[in-house]
Write a protein that holds these residues in place. Structure first.
Motif, mmCIF file in Angstrom:
data_model
loop_
_atom_site.group_PDB
_atom_site.id
_atom_site.type_symbol
_atom_site.label_atom_id
_atom_site.label_comp_id
_atom_site.label_asym_id
_atom_site.label_seq_id
_atom_site.Cartn_x
_atom_site.Cartn_y
_atom_site.Cartn_z
ATOM 1 N N UNK A 161 0.884 -1.189 0.134
ATOM 2 C CA UNK A 161 -0.013 -0.202 -0.038
ATOM 3 C C UNK A 161 0.868 1.250 -0.024
ATOM 4 N N UNK A 162 2.090 1.237 -0.373
ATOM 5 C CA UNK A 162 3.115 2.553 -0.333
ATOM 6 C C UNK A 162 3.194 2.606 -1.753
ATOM 7 N N UNK A 163 3.171 3.722 -2.280
ATOM 8 C CA UNK A 163 3.371 4.098 -3.732
ATOM 9 C C UNK A 163 4.844 4.378 -3.775
ATOM 10 N N UNK A 164 5.432 3.197 -5.049
ATOM 11 C CA UNK A 164 6.747 3.347 -5.341
ATOM 12 C C UNK A 164 7.166 4.595 -6.236
ATOM 13 N N UNK A 165 8.170 5.162 -6.137
ATOM 14 C CA UNK A 165 8.873 6.253 -6.928
ATOM 15 C C UNK A 165 9.158 5.559 -8.406
ATOM 16 N N UNK A 166 8.673 5.115 -9.024
ATOM 17 C CA UNK A 166 8.958 4.423 -10.398
ATOM 18 C C UNK A 166 7.778 4.834 -11.272
ATOM 19 N N UNK A 167 8.304 5.566 -12.435
ATOM 20 C CA UNK A 167 7.296 5.913 -13.354
ATOM 21 C C UNK A 167 7.110 4.751 -14.415
ATOM 22 N N UNK A 168 5.619 4.323 -14.577
ATOM 23 C CA UNK A 168 5.412 3.151 -15.372
ATOM 24 C C UNK A 168 4.331 3.396 -16.378
ATOM 25 N N UNK A 169 4.446 2.731 -17.482
ATOM 26 C CA UNK A 169 3.517 3.046 -18.537
ATOM 27 C C UNK A 169 3.341 1.476 -19.322
ATOM 28 N N UNK A 170 1.827 1.114 -19.378
ATOM 29 C CA UNK A 170 1.778 -0.203 -20.118
ATOM 30 C C UNK A 170 0.805 0.049 -21.277
ATOM 31 N N UNK A 171 0.852 -0.654 -22.500
ATOM 32 C CA UNK A 171 0.172 -0.557 -23.574
ATOM 33 C C UNK A 171 -0.264 -2.107 -24.136
ATOM 34 N N UNK A 172 -1.671 -2.159 -24.871
ATOM 35 C CA UNK A 172 -1.707 -3.329 -25.447
ATOM 36 C C UNK A 172 -2.447 -3.140 -26.567
ATOM 37 N N UNK A 173 -2.576 -3.836 -27.587
ATOM 38 C CA UNK A 173 -3.316 -3.891 -28.834
ATOM 39 C C UNK A 173 -3.418 -5.122 -29.541
ATOM 40 N N UNK A 174 -4.460 -5.676 -29.981
ATOM 41 C CA UNK A 174 -4.294 -6.887 -30.742
ATOM 42 C C UNK A 174 -3.673 -8.026 -29.731
ATOM 43 N N UNK A 175 -2.836 -8.475 -30.459
ATOM 44 C CA UNK A 175 -1.868 -9.641 -29.941
ATOM 45 C C UNK A 175 -0.574 -9.323 -29.269
ATOM 46 N N UNK A 176 -0.414 -7.934 -29.178
ATOM 47 C CA UNK A 176 0.887 -7.504 -28.662
ATOM 48 C C UNK A 176 0.594 -6.387 -27.363
ATOM 49 N N UNK A 177 1.628 -6.709 -26.422
ATOM 50 C CA UNK A 177 1.702 -5.863 -25.311
ATOM 51 C C UNK A 177 2.886 -5.253 -25.283
ATOM 52 N N UNK A 178 3.031 -4.078 -24.394
ATOM 53 C CA UNK A 178 4.300 -3.612 -24.156
ATOM 54 C C UNK A 178 4.241 -2.707 -22.702
ATOM 55 N N UNK A 179 5.331 -2.618 -22.098
ATOM 56 C CA UNK A 179 5.538 -1.704 -21.186
ATOM 57 C C UNK A 179 6.903 -0.926 -21.117
ATOM 58 N N UNK A 180 6.780 0.216 -20.282
ATOM 59 C CA UNK A 180 8.421 0.688 -20.032
ATOM 60 C C UNK A 180 8.181 1.336 -18.612
ATOM 61 N N UNK A 181 9.333 1.376 -17.988
ATOM 62 C CA UNK A 181 9.375 2.188 -16.833
ATOM 63 C C UNK A 181 10.940 2.582 -16.770
ATOM 64 N N UNK A 182 10.730 3.776 -15.987
ATOM 65 C CA UNK A 182 12.023 4.435 -15.784
ATOM 66 C C UNK A 182 12.887 3.800 -14.716
ATOM 67 N N UNK A 183 14.224 3.545 -15.244
ATOM 68 C CA UNK A 183 15.299 2.756 -14.233
ATOM 69 C C UNK A 183 15.960 3.651 -13.586
ATOM 70 N N UNK A 184 15.614 4.115 -12.464
ATOM 71 C CA UNK A 184 16.447 5.125 -11.487
ATOM 72 C C UNK A 184 17.692 4.528 -10.926
#
Length: 184
Positions: A161-184
């Motif tokens: 229940x503690x928010x982590x200081x990591x920016x993340x993003x997720x995405x998907x469309x059709x048969x493909x997905x992806x994500x990205x996050x900042x590596x600090x």
């Protein structure tokens, strides 16, 4: 801040008619339309610009906590075969992108020198797009880390229940997905 967007090219071919009357005019600036229409592969150019705009939009929403639909406000420029920039309301988002045989995946960051971890992958069952995408991303973190979205649909990571200081993003469309996050 980080954003990403992925487009399954097969789904885009079969379910979206970018050539219909008014589509380009509603989504792209006059300069972008010119680039699309003069491109060797207008179809790929449309979806590259689209993913760039969507990735930048996700960064913009993270930064300013406001949502709106105005794709023409997001102006794309391509620098190389894998990089570009998107400008909106005097903000700039640096773009890296991958064009594969099956998908286009774009990533946006506010700071060009940001270190990012990203992944694109095939999703076996479309009904589990969100779950699969989150599971793939969470495999980089501790077992008890979870994804939660705020009222603007921006994803955040939480651990006990503690928010982590990591920016993340997720995405998907059709048969493909992806994500990205900042590596600090």
């Amino acid at each position: 801040m980080i954003g990403n967007d992925i487009v399954d090219l097969e789904v885009a071919k079969t379910q979206s008619n970018w050539q219909r009357k008014g589509f380009l005019e509603k989504q792209f600036t006059a300069e972008e339309q010119k680039i699309i229409l003069n491109s060797e592969n207008p179809f790929l150019q449309v979806w590259l610009f689209w993913t760039m705009k969507e990735a930048a939009y996700k960064c913009f929403v993270q930064e300013f906590q406001k949502r709106f639909f105005a794709p023409k406000k997001f102006r794309c420029k391509i620098f190389s075969e894998s990089e570009g920039i998107v400008e909106v309301e005097n903000s700039f988002y640096y773009i890296k992108y991958v064009i594969s045989e099956n998908y286009i995946h774009s990533f946006a960051v506010k700071n060009k020198i940001s270190k990012m971890v990203s992944e694109s992958f095939f999703i076996e069952k479309k009904a589990f797009q969100t779950k699969t995408t989150n599971q793939q991303m969470l495999s980089y973190f501790a077992e008890d880390v979870v994804v939660q979205k705020n009222e603007f649909q921006v994803p955040f990571l939480y651990q006990q229940e503690i928010k982590l200081p990591v920016a993340v993003s997720t995405s998907h469309h059709g048969n493909y997905g992806g994500f990205a996050f900042l590596n600090t």
